[in-house]
Design an enzyme around this catalytic site. Structure first.
Site, PDB file in Angstrom:
ATOM      1  CB  THR A  12      -0.775  -0.046   1.037  1.00 30.15           C
ATOM      2  OG1 THR A  12      -1.951  -1.178   1.110  1.00 30.15           O
ATOM      3  CG2 THR A  12      -1.815   1.154   1.452  1.00 30.15           C
ATOM      4  CB  SER A  55       2.738  -7.702   1.365  1.00 37.02           C
ATOM      5  OG  SER A  55       1.550  -7.727   2.224  1.00 37.02           O
ATOM      6  CB  THR A  86       0.807  -3.626   6.375  1.00 36.53           C
ATOM      7  OG1 THR A  86      -0.483  -3.762   5.619  1.00 36.53           O
ATOM      8  CG2 THR A  86       1.327  -2.321   6.184  1.00 36.53           C
ATOM      9  CG  ASP A  87      -2.118  -7.541   3.666  1.00 37.48           C
ATOM     10  OD1 ASP A  87      -2.528  -6.694   4.461  1.00 37.48           O
ATOM     11  OD2 ASP A  87      -2.813  -7.865   2.664  1.00 37.48           O
TER      12      ASP A  87
HETATM   13  N1  ASP Z   1      -2.811  -5.552   1.059  1.00 35.97           N
HETATM   14  C1  ASP Z   1      -1.590  -4.685   1.083  1.00 35.97           C
HETATM   15  C2  ASP Z   1      -0.602  -5.491   1.343  1.00 35.97           C
HETATM   16  O1  ASP Z   1       0.246  -6.116   2.192  1.00 35.97           O
HETATM   17  C3  ASP Z   1      -1.725  -4.054   2.340  1.00 35.97           C
HETATM   18  C4  ASP Z   1      -0.646  -3.098   2.823  1.00 35.97           C
HETATM   19  O2  ASP Z   1       0.371  -2.678   2.308  1.00 35.97           O
HETATM   20  O3  ASP Z   1      -0.950  -2.310   3.985  1.00 35.97           O
HETATM   21  O4  ASP Z   1       0.377  -5.451  -0.016  1.00 35.97           O
END
Ligand code: ASP
Length: 323
Positions: A12, A55, A86-87
């Protein structure tokens, strides 16, 4: 000023919201590179894109690629900041923590809201990570995760909310430091551990979560796959429904290491209960108990460990003693 390399990997923090559809998507150009001039006020910053993936698509092979890149360039810089989705950020952070031997700061960060969303934390978290990376106290702490004004160690941190900006927490121990307007404050220090050099990552390690009413079905299916290791998030202090024991025993008899953590996010697993499926029985069967790790992180550790050796005593030592 210190020399810092920012390695972008996607997530993200590198995405933009499409104002017509509301979909948050990967963009060709990293949106934060527009702020390069501002980054230079904190350090001599260089940036590179290693890959540009959401991710959920990051696998241990990408983690190893990233580790190798960092090993290759770390001598040229005072620290590294990695931007990541973040995932699965916590798994990449822990992977790097297990395999990198450097004492220099390696910081992972991400964002819960993409760069053009209201209240985005993307640039803020990047700047905070840069400020931590140039701080002398950040050295010798292993891989750190900086999100939302907090500094966490890779081993403890986990994503606890799907969308809240304060998503990253270290449930058992808390962050080891905070980022304030004026300064970077470290209030805990950590003991560094051994760095592993995985020979390869070709082993198949699966993760199962125990639940009320779990029977032999999943373990039976797992037994019949071609696996090299199994991690189970057990119940409470480390127990399983008794119906799982038969195939668990078959898996252990086939010399496949089984590592047990708890599905509780705090506390430790220990062989307390003597009933069928209880921790005492599991321990006697040869299940390896480990603490301080979530299931996904125990899986990363087993994957790396098996890349080095499948010796039973080696595995018991690194999971039961080096925690
Ligand atoms: N779905 C996203 C990822 O992990 C969430 C994020 O980056 O906050 O790529």
């Amino acid at each position: 000023m210190k020399d810092i390399l920012i390695i972008h990997t996607g997530g993200t923090i590198s995405m933009l919201e499409d104002k017509n559809t509301g979909a948050v998507k990967t963009s060709d150009k990293h949106p934060l590179t527009d702020f390069s001039a501002l980054l230079q006020t904190y350090a001599n910053v260089e940036e590179m894109i290693e890959f540009n993936l959401p991710s959920p698509q990051i696998t241990p092979k990408y983690m190893l690629q990233l580790a190798k890149k960092i090993e290759q360039v770390i001598s040229l810089y005072d620290g590294i900041v990695v931007t990541h989705g973040t995932d699965t950020l916590e798994e990449t952070a822990y992977f790097l923590d297990l395999v990198l031997a450097t004492d220099k700061p390696v910081i992972l960060t991400g964002a819960m809201r993409s760069s053009n969303e209201i209240g985005s934390d993307a640039f803020y978290n990047l700047i905070s990570s840069l400020r931590v990376a140039v701080d002398d106290k950040a050295k010798n702490n292993g891989v750190l995760v900086v999100m939302n004004d907090e500094i966490h160690i890779a081993e403890n941190v986990t994503k606890t909310s799907t969308s809240n900006l304060a998503a990253f927490k270290s449930p058992q121990y808390g962050p080891i430091g905070i980022v304030t307007r004026e300064s970077i404050i470290f209030h805990h220090s950590i003991h560094r551990k051994h760095a592993y050099s995985p020979v390869h990552l070709s082993k198949k390690v699966l993760l199962l979560k125990a639940f009320a009413g779990m029977d032999e079905q999943l373990l039976k299916a797992v037994y019949h796959t071609d696996l090299d290791g199994l991690v189970i998030e057990g119940l409470g202090q480390g127990n399983l429904p008794k119906q799982t024991v038969k195939y668990l025993q078959k898996i252990i008899d086939a010399q496949i290491p089984v590592v047990l953590v708890s599905r509780c996010y705090q506390g430790i697993v220990q062989p307390v209960y003597g009933y069928d499926g209880g921790g005492k029985q599991l321990k006697e069967m040869g299940v390896i108990f480990t603490n301080g790790l979530t299931g996904p992180k125990a899986r990363i550790k087993l994957l790396i460990a098996l890349g080095q050796s499948s010796d039973k005593f080696f595995l018991k030592r690194i999971f039961e003693e080096e925690v």
